[in-house]
Design a protein around this motif. Structure first.
Motif, PDB file in Angstrom:
ATOM      1  N   LEU A  23      45.329  36.476  51.068  1.00  0.00           N
ATOM      2  CA  LEU A  23      44.370  37.493  50.650  1.00  0.00           C
ATOM      3  C   LEU A  23      44.866  38.868  51.088  1.00  0.00           C
ATOM      4  N   HIS A  24      44.762  39.838  50.180  1.00  0.00           N
ATOM      5  CA  HIS A  24      45.192  41.201  50.494  1.00  0.00           C
ATOM      6  C   HIS A  24      44.007  42.145  50.410  1.00  0.00           C
ATOM      7  N   ASP A  25      43.538  42.627  51.523  1.00  0.00           N
ATOM      8  CA  ASP A  25      42.606  43.752  51.568  1.00  0.00           C
ATOM      9  C   ASP A  25      41.458  43.616  50.560  1.00  0.00           C
ATOM     10  N   ILE A  26      40.632  42.617  50.768  1.00  0.00           N
ATOM     11  CA  ILE A  26      39.539  42.368  49.820  1.00  0.00           C
ATOM     12  C   ILE A  26      38.227  42.922  50.360  1.00  0.00           C
ATOM     13  N   SER A  27      37.567  43.763  49.580  1.00  0.00           N
ATOM     14  CA  SER A  27      36.243  44.263  49.939  1.00  0.00           C
ATOM     15  C   SER A  27      35.287  43.924  48.812  1.00  0.00           C
ATOM     16  N   LEU A  28      34.163  43.311  49.165  1.00  0.00           N
ATOM     17  CA  LEU A  28      33.173  43.022  48.122  1.00  0.00           C
ATOM     18  C   LEU A  28      31.827  42.745  48.774  1.00  0.00           C
ATOM     19  N   THR A  36      27.065  34.874  41.567  1.00  0.00           N
ATOM     20  CA  THR A  36      28.383  35.488  41.555  1.00  0.00           C
ATOM     21  C   THR A  36      29.434  34.437  41.228  1.00  0.00           C
ATOM     22  N   ALA A  37      30.257  34.717  40.239  1.00  0.00           N
ATOM     23  CA  ALA A  37      31.335  33.792  39.895  1.00  0.00           C
ATOM     24  C   ALA A  37      32.657  34.353  40.418  1.00  0.00           C
ATOM     25  N   ILE A  38      33.541  33.448  40.863  1.00  0.00           N
ATOM     26  CA  ILE A  38      34.876  33.855  41.288  1.00  0.00           C
ATOM     27  C   ILE A  38      35.874  33.133  40.400  1.00  0.00           C
ATOM     28  N   ALA A  39      36.737  33.897  39.732  1.00  0.00           N
ATOM     29  CA  ALA A  39      37.721  33.294  38.837  1.00  0.00           C
ATOM     30  C   ALA A  39      39.112  33.732  39.254  1.00  0.00           C
ATOM     31  N   GLY A  40      40.101  32.960  38.860  1.00  0.00           N
ATOM     32  CA  GLY A  40      41.492  33.290  39.170  1.00  0.00           C
ATOM     33  C   GLY A  40      42.357  32.081  38.899  1.00  0.00           C
ATOM     34  N   HIS A  41      43.630  32.356  38.732  1.00  0.00           N
ATOM     35  CA  HIS A  41      44.591  31.291  38.487  1.00  0.00           C
ATOM     36  C   HIS A  41      44.678  30.391  39.721  1.00  0.00           C
ATOM     37  N   THR A  42      45.219  29.174  39.568  1.00  0.00           N
ATOM     38  CA  THR A  42      45.431  28.293  40.711  1.00  0.00           C
ATOM     39  C   THR A  42      46.338  28.984  41.727  1.00  0.00           C
ATOM     40  N   GLY A  43      45.917  28.976  42.987  1.00  0.00           N
ATOM     41  CA  GLY A  43      46.728  29.612  44.022  1.00  0.00           C
ATOM     42  C   GLY A  43      46.448  31.089  44.189  1.00  0.00           C
ATOM     43  N   SER A  44      45.435  31.608  43.491  1.00  0.00           N
ATOM     44  CA  SER A  44      45.150  33.043  43.593  1.00  0.00           C
ATOM     45  C   SER A  44      44.348  33.375  44.849  1.00  0.00           C
ATOM     46  N   GLY A  45      43.861  32.358  45.568  1.00  0.00           N
ATOM     47  CA  GLY A  45      43.173  32.618  46.831  1.00  0.00           C
ATOM     48  C   GLY A  45      41.669  32.411  46.786  1.00  0.00           C
ATOM     49  N   LYS A  46      41.168  31.772  45.734  1.00  0.00           N
ATOM     50  CA  LYS A  46      39.720  31.576  45.614  1.00  0.00           C
ATOM     51  C   LYS A  46      39.169  30.732  46.761  1.00  0.00           C
ATOM     52  N   VAL A 225      37.409  38.688  39.929  1.00  0.00           N
ATOM     53  CA  VAL A 225      38.666  38.088  39.477  1.00  0.00           C
ATOM     54  C   VAL A 225      39.747  38.339  40.519  1.00  0.00           C
ATOM     55  N   LEU A 226      40.386  37.265  40.950  1.00  0.00           N
ATOM     56  CA  LEU A 226      41.481  37.373  41.908  1.00  0.00           C
ATOM     57  C   LEU A 226      42.806  37.138  41.209  1.00  0.00           C
ATOM     58  N   ASP A 227      43.822  37.889  41.628  1.00  0.00           N
ATOM     59  CA  ASP A 227      45.168  37.674  41.115  1.00  0.00           C
ATOM     60  C   ASP A 227      46.129  37.757  42.289  1.00  0.00           C
ATOM     61  N   ARG A 228      46.776  36.650  42.609  1.00  0.00           N
ATOM     62  CA  ARG A 228      47.712  36.572  43.729  1.00  0.00           C
ATOM     63  C   ARG A 228      47.149  37.206  44.999  1.00  0.00           C
ATOM     64  N   GLY A 229      45.907  36.855  45.310  1.00  0.00           N
ATOM     65  CA  GLY A 229      45.316  37.292  46.575  1.00  0.00           C
ATOM     66  C   GLY A 229      44.709  38.678  46.544  1.00  0.00           C
ATOM     67  N   ARG A 230      44.759  39.352  45.399  1.00  0.00           N
ATOM     68  CA  ARG A 230      44.151  40.674  45.300  1.00  0.00           C
ATOM     69  C   ARG A 230      42.965  40.624  44.366  1.00  0.00           C
ATOM     70  N   LEU A 231      41.943  41.443  44.718  1.00  0.00           N
ATOM     71  CA  LEU A 231      40.787  41.555  43.838  1.00  0.00           C
ATOM     72  C   LEU A 231      41.152  42.539  42.732  1.00  0.00           C
ATOM     73  N   VAL A 232      41.243  42.047  41.471  1.00  0.00           N
ATOM     74  CA  VAL A 232      41.685  42.939  40.401  1.00  0.00           C
ATOM     75  C   VAL A 232      40.542  43.411  39.509  1.00  0.00           C
ATOM     76  N   LEU A 233      39.454  42.629  39.454  1.00  0.00           N
ATOM     77  CA  LEU A 233      38.316  43.031  38.618  1.00  0.00           C
ATOM     78  C   LEU A 233      37.039  42.576  39.277  1.00  0.00           C
TER      79      LEU A 233
END
Ligand SMILES: Nc1ncnc2c1ncn2[C@@H]1O[C@H](COP(=O)(O)OP(=O)(O)O)[C@@H](O)[C@H]1O
Ligand SMILES: [Mg+2]
Lengths: 298, 267
Positions: A23-28, A36-46, A225-233
């Protein structure tokens, strides 16, 4: 009341050759009462992210506040807070049926509340209520061995085991993975019911990890939405699903419904936005066609 | 917490040690260990230590990581030293309670600890530079001549390969089940001994169930791919002795001669 993550980073196995920052610097902020739904590719850190919500993992950097209380302090007080958070944030892991261990369904569901110090009449009441919420009949299933049940039933028992602790927040990590379509549908209905509150149980705040964009569009108020450990959306699903490029980069696709309505719109049919399920989409298309007809365009 | 355990501590690389045939490496390690026990003179130990250090540097594995393998055993090493320090008769330099600390004890203890350290470092060098798969292949190859005596070489190696393959999986699974039960209010770090033992039940039952399920699946998958034991089975990557192996054996023999000379000269 809310769960708040402030600049959370997490690194697995720091200081070894297998070191990996998940996980990289996630604020939420997850407000109470939302879905609340959390989506992301496998291994994205969900899965890594949700384990921070009840203190199972302690962030390498940053803090987690549950209802305003910091659950990451390393002292006694902090550990006490993390333990309390486990009471208010219920966690249903992926394939939760693998955590069953008791001889009867009722005993397994009672495990959580018993750890909270309940016993006797109150405990039994909790077990009954939890099984009912999860869609299982106490009389029929209570005395059965959980290991004789079907996969979908086992999963309901496991979810009941978490519900019996009466959490205010419920975290579900890919709860429909490995179920057949009907089991999936039934489970999503159960989740929607929990969110509304039913059977004398107050509404629950749901945090839901899912690969099904259609479920997310249908049920969620907020999407992360997570992408490789970052919150992108993050934002409401309708808004997030418009960001096709970022989604594609994150390895996701917008739901079928959104794609369909968008392509209709591209052909010039003025379909109103905001449809979240098939019925609403049908109504929207009908309305668009009618207005088209009135204008004499077809 | 469980993730800090590393079993099968292979550290990928392309050093001389990595490229050595695993059978040769295993045999040389055994021979090296024998020499450590045989040539117990100070000059010989100096050479042995220098050799070990050289191998460590050559392996390309960071020294810090190799030295880390001493960590779980350091108290045994310290204890050994203390025992020798207090119990060897000789020229006492200090008196602690009823124990006389002697110079002879310090020397002896130091030598024995050095021996322990060398043994640990060398064997971990083997596991650092040899993948578990190659290691089991080597064991199978070395045990094969004893098949006539009823040693099930292939079966032992296959069992070990499977066990090694599933150690990380089981660790991961234990971690997951522990977290699930923690989420249901179990506190593994508190309570009486009895309470803590009871807390193991919700972990062990699911763990055993899943291990049995996995074993079942694996057996089925192996059968479906026509596995029927070691008879007539060939390997995709057959072990082959190459030039560096001969060089290594030659160097080792030279070393042995040197050590023997040093040893008989001092004794
Ligand atoms: N116990 C662990 N030890 C080491 N690395 C891990 C562990 N769990 C997850 N990871 C790594 O962290 C990253 C995020 O994993 P995870 O949170 O499980 O992703 P997701 O749930 O989105 O599939 C992955 O790259 C994974 O390899
Ligand atoms: Mg996951």
């Amino acid at each position: 009341m809310s769960i708040e993550l402030k600049n959370v980073s997490y690194t697995y196995m720091p200081g070894t050759p297998m070191e990996r920052q998940a996980l990289h610097d996630i604020s939420l902020t997850i407000r109470e009462g939302t879905f609340t739904a959390i989506a992301g590719h496998t291994g994205s850190g969900k899965s890594t992210l949700i384990q921070h919500l009840n203190g199972l993992l302690q962030p390498t950097d940053g803090t987690v506040l549950v209802d305003g209380v910091n659950i990451n302090a390393r002292d006694r007080q902090g550990r006490g807070a993390a333990k309390l958070a486990r009471g208010s944030v219920g966690m249903v892991f992926q394939y939760p049926e693998q955590q069953l261990f008791e001889e009867t369904v009722a005993a397994d569901v009672a495990f959580g509340p018993r750890n909270q110090g309940l016993s006797g009449e109150v405990l039994e009441q909790r077990v009954r209520a939890a099984l009912a919420l999860a869609g299982l009949d106490y009389e029929a299933f209570g005395n059965q061995s959980p290991f004789q049940l079907s996969g979908g039933q086992k999963r309901r028992v496991a979810i009941a085991g978490v519900l019996a602790m009466q959490p205010r927040y419920l975290v579900l990590d890919e709860p429909t993975a490995g179920l057949d379509p009907r089991g999936r549908e039934a489970l999503m209905e159960t989740v929607a019911r929990l969110r509304q509150g039913s059977g004398g149980c107050p509404p629950m705040t749901i945090i839901f990890v899912s690969h099904s964009m259609d479920d997310i569009l249908r049920l969620a108020d907020e999407l992360i939405v997570l992408d490789r450990g970052r919150l992108v959306l993050s934002g409401s699903p309708e808004v997030v699903f418009r960001e096709k490029d970022i989604l594609r980069k994150a390895g996701l696709e917008a739901p079928e419904l959104t794609v369909l309505l968008d392509s209709l719109r591209a052909t010039g049919l003025p379909v109103p936005a905001g449809a979240r399920n098939r019925r609403e989409a049908a109504a929207a298309i009908r309305q668009a066609l009618l207005s088209h007809k009135e204008a004499g365009l077809c | 917490m469980l993730s800090s355990i590393t079993i099968g501590q292979y550290y990928p690389g392309n050093s001389l040690l990595h490229r050595l045939d695993p059978r040769v490496k295993l045999l040389l390690l055994l021979a090296f260990m024998v020499e450590i026990f045989v040539f117990t003179a100070a000059p010989a130990y100096a050479v042995l230590s220098a050799m070990t250090l050289l191998l460590m540097l050559n392996s390309g594995v960071p020294l810090k990581i190799i030295m880390g393998s001493l960590k779980p055993l350091w108290w045994i090493i310290a204890f050994t030293f203390l025992i020798h320090l207090c119990s060897t008769p000789g020229d006492a330099f200090a008196q602690v309670w009823i124990f006389a600390l002697t110079w002879e004890g310090a020397a002896r203890g130091g030598l024995i600890c050095l021996r322990l350290v060398l043994l640990i470092l060398l064997s971990s060098l083997l596991t650092f530079t040899t993948s578990p798969l190659k290691l089991t292949d080597a064991m199978e190859a070395l045990l094969r001549p004893f098949k006539g005596l009823g040693v099930p070489a292939h079966e032992l190696a296959m069992m070990m390969t499977i066990a090694l393959r599933f150690v990380p999986t089981l660790i991961e699974e234990t971690d997951r089940i522990m977290k699930a039960q923690q989420s249901r209010g179990v506190d593994f770090s508190e309570g009486s001994l009895l309470k803590r033992a009871q807390n193991m039940v919700p972990i062990l039952v699911p763990l055993f169930l899943s291990a049995f399920r996995r074993a079942d699946d694996l057996a089925l998958a192996m059968e479906a791919r026509c596995y029927r034991g070691g008879e007539g089975r060939t390997q995709m990557k057959a072990l082959r002795v190459s030039q560096i192996d001969f060089v290594a054996v030659g160097a080792f023999l030279l070393l042995t001669v040197l050590l023997a000379a040093l040893y008989f000269y001092t004794v």
